[in-house]
Enzyme design. Structure first.
Site, PDB file in Angstrom:
ATOM      1  N   GLU A   9      -9.387  -2.840 -15.186  1.00 59.04           N
ATOM      2  CA  GLU A   9      -9.267  -1.690 -14.278  1.00 59.04           C
ATOM      3  C   GLU A   9     -10.416  -0.752 -14.610  1.00 59.04           C
ATOM      4  O   GLU A   9     -10.854  -0.676 -15.773  1.00 59.04           O
ATOM      5  CB  GLU A   9      -7.924  -0.987 -14.432  1.00 59.04           C
ATOM      6  CG  GLU A   9      -6.709  -1.843 -14.093  1.00 59.04           C
ATOM      7  CD  GLU A   9      -6.680  -2.333 -12.660  1.00 59.04           C
ATOM      8  OE1 GLU A   9      -7.293  -1.678 -11.791  1.00 59.04           O
ATOM      9  OE2 GLU A   9      -6.048  -3.377 -12.412  1.00 59.04           O
ATOM     10  N   HIS A 152      -1.797  -1.781  -9.620  1.00 60.70           N
ATOM     11  CA  HIS A 152      -2.614  -2.737 -10.358  1.00 60.70           C
ATOM     12  C   HIS A 152      -2.563  -2.395 -11.850  1.00 60.70           C
ATOM     13  O   HIS A 152      -2.586  -1.230 -12.237  1.00 60.70           O
ATOM     14  CB  HIS A 152      -4.074  -2.674  -9.885  1.00 60.70           C
ATOM     15  CG  HIS A 152      -4.286  -3.272  -8.538  1.00 60.70           C
ATOM     16  ND1 HIS A 152      -5.250  -4.227  -8.294  1.00 60.70           N
ATOM     17  CD2 HIS A 152      -3.649  -3.076  -7.361  1.00 60.70           C
ATOM     18  CE1 HIS A 152      -5.206  -4.576  -7.023  1.00 60.70           C
ATOM     19  NE2 HIS A 152      -4.235  -3.881  -6.430  1.00 60.70           N
TER      20      HIS A 152
END
Length: 238
Positions: A9, A152
């Site tokens: 990420e 996510h």
């Protein structure tokens, strides 16, 4: 074969403009089987995340202030991926960010540490041209449960990707191996493995052999030829 399924990420979408990695999640596959050996870190990117990125991963800037910087965990990361094939969805994106982090830490590029990089997005497009091939779409296509994925997350996405990858490539890479290695088993009606019963071998009695010879002799008489089986079956024939 050792493979590392990897996801990151980031603070944004553009490493060239200074976006940084804020989370790395990896899991290990050995001969296509998860080993339970995970690598996971949240990282202090030393900059704020863009608003759009925040909506995707939900990781606040404040929560990262006390986390290690990439250079502080770089040697651990390198040792974890050393010699393995990396399995990444949309690999160019993650690889570009990791290359930047390694460069900022004054370390050699990624391919000097791992064996190779496999892009599962590219593979999915080859298998399913013209269809959606996001991780969510692949989970739905291959029956991988992702209902718990509301945001996510690097480790969660790596775990989902590992499941998708193993199903997506089963016919290509593992079918022969699995057939060779899997023992033949019989299942009960409840699906419980049971030991197969040994089939008895019953030898013909003398009377049965004699009756069989008579049948063959009749076939030979009717055909007015030679019966090959009669020669084999007649005691003492040779």
């Amino acid at each position: 074969m050792r493979q590392i399924v990897l996801d990151t990420e980031t603070t944004g979408l553009n490493a060239k403009l200074g976006d940084r990695v804020i989370e790395i999640g990896c899991l290990e596959l050995l001969n296509r089987r998860p080993t339970g050996n995970h690598f996971h870190h949240y990282l202090n990117p030393e900059r704020a995340s863009e608003e759009g990125a925040m909506k995707v991963h939900g990781i606040s800037d404040e929560s990262l202030l006390d986390k290690p910087k990439f250079r502080e965990i770089a040697s651990e990361f390198i040792e974890y991926i050393r010699g393995a094939e990396l399995v990444i969805h949309n690999a160019p994106f993650d690889v570009e960010f990791l290359e930047r982090e390694l460069a900022l830490a004054e370390l050699p590029p990624l391919l000097q540490h791992c064996a190779s990089v496999k892009d599962t997005l590219k593979l999915a497009k080859e298998l399913h041209p013209g269809k959606k091939n996001s991780l969510d779409a692949l989970c739905e296509r291959y029956g991988v449960n992702n209902t718990h994925r509301t945001l996510h997350g690097a480790l969660l996405d790596a775990e989902l990707l590992a499941e998708v990858y193993l199903v997506m490539t089963r016919g290509q890479e593992s079918l022969v191996m699995e057939l060779e290695q899997a023992p033949a088993i019989t299942l009960s009606a409840e699906g419980v493995p049971v030991e197969r019963a040994r089939l008895p071998v019953l030898a013909a009695t003398d009377d049965e052999v004699a009756e069989h010879v008579q049948v063959l002799q009749g076939i030979q008489a009717e055909s007015k030829g030679k019966c090959v089986w009669l020669k084999l079956e007649t005691p003492g024939a040779g």
